[in-house]
Design a protein around this motif. Sequence first.
Motif, PDB file in Angstrom:
ATOM      1  N   TYR A  51     -50.342  39.502  -1.005  1.00  0.00           N
ATOM      2  CA  TYR A  51     -50.730  38.857  -2.254  1.00  0.00           C
ATOM      3  C   TYR A  51     -50.918  39.883  -3.367  1.00  0.00           C
ATOM      4  N   ASN A  52     -51.099  39.353  -4.576  1.00  0.00           N
ATOM      5  CA  ASN A  52     -51.185  40.152  -5.800  1.00  0.00           C
ATOM      6  C   ASN A  52     -49.938  41.014  -5.967  1.00  0.00           C
ATOM      7  N   GLN A  53     -48.792  40.391  -5.784  1.00  0.00           N
ATOM      8  CA  GLN A  53     -47.512  41.056  -5.981  1.00  0.00           C
ATOM      9  C   GLN A  53     -46.992  40.759  -7.392  1.00  0.00           C
ATOM     10  N   GLU A  54     -46.109  41.616  -7.872  1.00  0.00           N
ATOM     11  CA  GLU A  54     -45.537  41.384  -9.208  1.00  0.00           C
ATOM     12  C   GLU A  54     -44.781  40.059  -9.240  1.00  0.00           C
ATOM     13  N   ASP A  55     -43.990  39.801  -8.212  1.00  0.00           N
ATOM     14  CA  ASP A  55     -43.315  38.514  -8.061  1.00  0.00           C
ATOM     15  C   ASP A  55     -44.210  37.643  -7.190  1.00  0.00           C
ATOM     16  N   THR A  56     -44.739  36.583  -7.762  1.00  0.00           N
ATOM     17  CA  THR A  56     -45.711  35.746  -7.050  1.00  0.00           C
ATOM     18  C   THR A  56     -45.057  34.718  -6.125  1.00  0.00           C
ATOM     19  N   TYR A  57     -43.748  34.705  -6.054  1.00  0.00           N
ATOM     20  CA  TYR A  57     -43.039  33.762  -5.186  1.00  0.00           C
ATOM     21  C   TYR A  57     -43.262  34.157  -3.728  1.00  0.00           C
ATOM     22  N   LEU A  58     -43.786  33.230  -2.944  1.00  0.00           N
ATOM     23  CA  LEU A  58     -44.088  33.470  -1.529  1.00  0.00           C
ATOM     24  C   LEU A  58     -43.637  32.228  -0.774  1.00  0.00           C
ATOM     25  N   PRO A  59     -42.337  32.133  -0.498  1.00  0.00           N
ATOM     26  CA  PRO A  59     -41.731  30.841  -0.205  1.00  0.00           C
ATOM     27  C   PRO A  59     -41.995  30.220   1.152  1.00  0.00           C
ATOM     28  N   ASP A  60     -42.430  30.988   2.141  1.00  0.00           N
ATOM     29  CA  ASP A  60     -42.541  30.401   3.474  1.00  0.00           C
ATOM     30  C   ASP A  60     -43.779  30.902   4.188  1.00  0.00           C
ATOM     31  N   LEU A  61     -44.239  30.114   5.144  1.00  0.00           N
ATOM     32  CA  LEU A  61     -45.366  30.544   5.954  1.00  0.00           C
ATOM     33  C   LEU A  61     -45.436  29.727   7.232  1.00  0.00           C
ATOM     34  N   LEU A  62     -46.169  30.297   8.196  1.00  0.00           N
ATOM     35  CA  LEU A  62     -46.478  29.610   9.438  1.00  0.00           C
ATOM     36  C   LEU A  62     -47.975  29.734   9.676  1.00  0.00           C
ATOM     37  N   ILE A  63     -48.644  28.603   9.761  1.00  0.00           N
ATOM     38  CA  ILE A  63     -50.047  28.550  10.176  1.00  0.00           C
ATOM     39  C   ILE A  63     -50.083  27.684  11.420  1.00  0.00           C
ATOM     40  N   CYS A  64     -50.567  28.245  12.518  1.00  0.00           N
ATOM     41  CA  CYS A  64     -50.559  27.448  13.744  1.00  0.00           C
ATOM     42  C   CYS A  64     -51.591  27.943  14.734  1.00  0.00           C
ATOM     43  N   ARG A  65     -51.843  27.114  15.723  1.00  0.00           N
ATOM     44  CA  ARG A  65     -52.694  27.516  16.832  1.00  0.00           C
ATOM     45  C   ARG A  65     -52.025  28.688  17.551  1.00  0.00           C
ATOM     46  N   PRO A  66     -52.787  29.704  17.925  1.00  0.00           N
ATOM     47  CA  PRO A  66     -52.177  30.866  18.585  1.00  0.00           C
ATOM     48  C   PRO A  66     -51.384  30.493  19.832  1.00  0.00           C
ATOM     49  N   GLU A  67     -51.781  29.418  20.500  1.00  0.00           N
ATOM     50  CA  GLU A  67     -51.089  29.011  21.720  1.00  0.00           C
ATOM     51  C   GLU A  67     -49.637  28.604  21.462  1.00  0.00           C
ATOM     52  N   TRP A  68     -49.319  28.262  20.202  1.00  0.00           N
ATOM     53  CA  TRP A  68     -47.968  27.797  19.880  1.00  0.00           C
ATOM     54  C   TRP A  68     -47.126  28.852  19.168  1.00  0.00           C
TER      55      TRP A  68
END
Length: 246
Positions: A218-235
């Motif tokens: 975060y706090n990058q010059e280009d604020t575009y952060l197009p993808d992410l994965l949030i999940c239970r560690p088991e998966w």
Amino acid sequence: MRESDGELAARLAAEAGEILLTVRADAGLSGMALGNLGDKTANDYLCAALAEHRPEDGLLSEERKDTSERLAMLRVWIVDPVDGTREYGEARGDWAVHVGLAIDGVAAVGAVALPGLDGGIVLRSDAPATVPAMADVPRMVVSRTRPAPEAVAVAQQIGAELLPMGSAGAKAMAVVRGDAEIYLHSGGQYEWDNCAPVAVAQAHGLHCSRIDGSPMRYNQEDTYLPDLLICRPEWTERVFAALARI
């Protein structure tokens, strides 16, 4: 006594949510007009409050013109006054307020308010709760209007049930609250869409990364952060294995 960063984030997210509910009840508007008014009102409040309580920190808001000064700062607040403007304007419950703090590029502190759910909820990084038990069949939250093709493909491979939902914050917090196991997104986001949710999710012991496994920065010059994965560690391993096969 000065509030901690976590206390401040939670209070501001909650108060902005209350303001937004009042605006929606009193404005006599709906749809885009209501969304625009809500965005402006909540943004004005959050920006003024952070300038008062953390004048030494930087600020990045979806609804404020960005400047380069924040790039030289170690601590930068990253806020989304209304995450899910469409849902807010349609009087749905799956919208959120994000108040996050990035320290040295990492989502360190966050609060996500869900004012339209259960009388108003605030999930916070400084007060993590036990995540409920997982379902037997994994549930994956996806956009209710534009499900990401990668998410649909992964869900088919691992046998996950798709749960359409509105804002990014609402989807991320569904995993925190135990209403889903996986949130995989690849359709385009910006730092304000996920900084606070990632801080909260990490504090609750969830896996958070880009979909290639690299860390969220975060706090990058280009604020575009197009993808992410949030999940239970088991998966985590099974999701990455499915992504590799796409």
